[in-house]
Design an enzyme around this catalytic site. Sequence first.
Site, mmCIF file in Angstrom:
data_model
loop_
_atom_site.group_PDB
_atom_site.id
_atom_site.type_symbol
_atom_site.label_atom_id
_atom_site.label_comp_id
_atom_site.label_asym_id
_atom_site.label_seq_id
_atom_site.Cartn_x
_atom_site.Cartn_y
_atom_site.Cartn_z
ATOM 1 N N SER A 1 28.804 -19.597 -51.312
ATOM 2 C CA SER A 1 27.619 -19.415 -52.152
ATOM 3 C C SER A 1 26.331 -19.626 -51.370
ATOM 4 O O SER A 1 25.255 -19.336 -51.870
ATOM 5 C CB SER A 1 27.653 -20.394 -53.332
ATOM 6 O OG SER A 1 27.665 -21.726 -52.858
ATOM 7 N N HIS B 1 30.827 -13.308 -53.511
ATOM 8 C CA HIS B 1 30.433 -14.548 -54.173
ATOM 9 C C HIS B 1 30.684 -14.443 -55.678
ATOM 10 O O HIS B 1 29.902 -13.849 -56.423
ATOM 11 C CB HIS B 1 28.955 -14.849 -53.888
ATOM 12 C CG HIS B 1 28.466 -16.077 -54.581
ATOM 13 N ND1 HIS B 1 27.177 -16.209 -55.049
ATOM 14 C CD2 HIS B 1 29.095 -17.243 -54.913
ATOM 15 C CE1 HIS B 1 27.035 -17.391 -55.625
ATOM 16 N NE2 HIS B 1 28.190 -18.031 -55.565
ATOM 17 N N GLU C 1 28.532 -11.180 -56.350
ATOM 18 C CA GLU C 1 27.621 -10.675 -55.320
ATOM 19 C C GLU C 1 28.464 -10.218 -54.124
ATOM 20 O O GLU C 1 29.297 -10.980 -53.633
ATOM 21 C CB GLU C 1 26.656 -11.768 -54.856
ATOM 22 C CG GLU C 1 25.637 -12.182 -55.902
ATOM 23 C CD GLU C 1 24.722 -13.300 -55.419
ATOM 24 O OE1 GLU C 1 23.499 -13.186 -55.578
ATOM 25 O OE2 GLU C 1 25.233 -14.304 -54.880
ATOM 26 N N ASN D 1 20.985 -17.209 -56.019
ATOM 27 C CA ASN D 1 20.570 -18.550 -55.596
ATOM 28 C C ASN D 1 19.135 -18.575 -55.057
ATOM 29 O O ASN D 1 18.455 -19.590 -55.152
ATOM 30 C CB ASN D 1 21.543 -19.137 -54.571
ATOM 31 C CG ASN D 1 22.716 -19.830 -55.241
ATOM 32 O OD1 ASN D 1 22.640 -20.208 -56.405
ATOM 33 N ND2 ASN D 1 23.807 -19.993 -54.519
#
Length: 370
Positions: free
Chosen positions: A118, A139, A151, A190
């Site tokens: 991540s 991800h 992702e 993120n």
Amino acid sequence: MIRNVLVVGAGTMGHGIAEVSAIAGYNVYLSDVSKDILNNAIQKVKWSLDKLYEKGNLKESVKDVLGRIKTIEGLSNELREIDISIEAIPEKLDLKRQLFSKLEELLPNNAILATNTSSLPITEIASAVKMQERVVGTHFFNPPVLMQLVEIIRGSKTSDDTIKQTYEFIKSLRKIPIMVNKDVPGFVVNRILLRIITTACMLVEKGICEYTAIDAVARYKLGFPMGIFELVDYTGVDVNYYVSSAMMERGFKAYPCKTLEEMTKKGDLGVKSGKGFYTYPSNKYVKPNLPPQLAEKINPLYIIAPAISEANWMVKNGIASKEDIDLGVRLGLSFPKDIFDYEREFGRESVTKALGDLRRISGMEEYLPE
């Protein structure tokens, strides 16, 4: 064509990825270092499958799906038929690099080597293997069985064929992939989230408002499912601290939140420790009570403007498309609307003004508008 899937790491993410792969009809090999870990993982998969079956969300019997998952202690030579491996071990670069080097030895030359990291760069993990074009980021979001988003991250040497095959594989799991075209720290979701968290922390540490006001604004003015600090508690104060630190070490310029560092050192980790920004009796999540009037104490643009600016930076630099960024925040963060909807709603001029205010408060150039 992908038929056989290897998942390395049977923790929360690993056994979830194994489960969705088996549900989609793939033969799955689930690997970890001990039988106890593997047995525990299979029990959790069975529990989850039972729930899906009870709700009518599983087309086959639980026994048939479980029958497609084979557990392996360690790694062995029986993995010669693997078409894609997905690594889901702890977020430590050295561990991942050692594993990828071993996988390159054991797996066929045309097997895709995916990582569920991540926060760590795909390119740094890929540097441990000779054929770096095979390495890609996949991800998944937690829990993989329920979360739709994945992702797909292109490392600096990932081939177009690897991307194409991985994209089709993720779609075959009935997941929704978004493409991250460049290997930037934090990928898409993120990066957006960390802009919000670090800015929220900055506003509190600079004495602009209390953390409860931030959370009230997030909940009542922006429509987020959780307050910012409530979310940090829920996902783990330490997790947020380590992910943000790893991203900043690799060039993500943001306000370093001292509060997260101090709380991590004290062991106030959020829900799992019973205390974070809020308290949680019996270490179980309870929604904090936030009076709506607290939301009047801070401009909601102070929270969302940095995320809007980050999204614009990603589009401008070819990291991801507007459509994929919007999908990312909706599916990965459960925002009630697209990030670019917030920009249209508040107006570019107001966003720019809020960023100027944040720049003055923080003294940081990172709040220059994109």
